[in-house]
Design a protein around this motif. Sequence first.
Motif, PDB file in Angstrom:
ATOM      1  N   SER A  33       1.241  -6.618  -0.234  1.00  0.00           N
ATOM      2  CA  SER A  33       1.269  -5.763   0.956  1.00  0.00           C
ATOM      3  C   SER A  33       0.053  -4.845   1.025  1.00  0.00           C
ATOM      4  O   SER A  33      -0.217  -4.255   2.064  1.00  0.00           O
ATOM      5  N   ASN A  37      -1.500  -3.103   4.434  1.00  0.00           N
ATOM      6  CA  ASN A  37      -1.475  -1.648   4.567  1.00  0.00           C
ATOM      7  C   ASN A  37      -2.885  -1.064   4.640  1.00  0.00           C
ATOM      8  O   ASN A  37      -3.122  -0.096   5.364  1.00  0.00           O
ATOM      9  N   ARG A  38      -3.817  -1.668   3.911  1.00  0.00           N
ATOM     10  CA  ARG A  38      -5.217  -1.223   3.982  1.00  0.00           C
ATOM     11  C   ARG A  38      -5.770  -1.446   5.382  1.00  0.00           C
ATOM     12  O   ARG A  38      -6.416  -0.566   5.958  1.00  0.00           O
ATOM     13  N   SER A  69       3.609   2.634   6.057  1.00  0.00           N
ATOM     14  CA  SER A  69       2.605   1.713   5.505  1.00  0.00           C
ATOM     15  C   SER A  69       1.470   2.463   4.828  1.00  0.00           C
ATOM     16  O   SER A  69       1.012   2.071   3.745  1.00  0.00           O
ATOM     17  N   VAL A  70       1.027   3.546   5.435  1.00  0.00           N
ATOM     18  CA  VAL A  70      -0.077   4.319   4.845  1.00  0.00           C
ATOM     19  C   VAL A  70       0.400   5.051   3.596  1.00  0.00           C
ATOM     20  O   VAL A  70      -0.333   5.146   2.604  1.00  0.00           O
ATOM     21  N   GLU A  72       2.697   3.934   1.573  1.00  0.00           N
ATOM     22  CA  GLU A  72       2.758   2.873   0.563  1.00  0.00           C
ATOM     23  C   GLU A  72       1.356   2.527   0.054  1.00  0.00           C
ATOM     24  O   GLU A  72       1.164   2.273  -1.139  1.00  0.00           O
ATOM     25  N   LEU A  73       0.371   2.518   0.940  1.00  0.00           N
ATOM     26  CA  LEU A  73      -1.014   2.282   0.530  1.00  0.00           C
ATOM     27  C   LEU A  73      -1.463   3.349  -0.456  1.00  0.00           C
ATOM     28  O   LEU A  73      -2.082   3.040  -1.481  1.00  0.00           O
TER      29      LEU A  73
END
Length: 104
Positions: A33, A37-38, A69-70, A72-73
């Motif tokens: 992922s 996410n990047r 998402s960010v 998690e990044l």
Amino acid sequence: MADDLNLPLSPDMDFGAALTEEEVTAIEAAAESFGVNRRIAITVLARSKAQLMAGFVADPDAGEDLIDSVIELQRHAKNLADISETALARLTIVALAVGGGDHE
């Protein structure tokens, strides 16, 4: 080399494996992922506040998903930093033990 780590490293330090093969496989699976996410984070940087606000207004759930998402990044990037720091320390200890030189 050891100075870059700001750690007291000695060639006499010993260590065993820090991860099992199963843990490596799990880490690699979780990393899939990372690319998505990047790309999300980079896309957010390519948008103005007005564009991002319009997206949030149009679909608040999607906006929350982007935030998740960010986050998690960031978590993944911190874990990568921790992994690479530990790997570098281990390699430095081994290089010192075999009389390796400076590897900058």
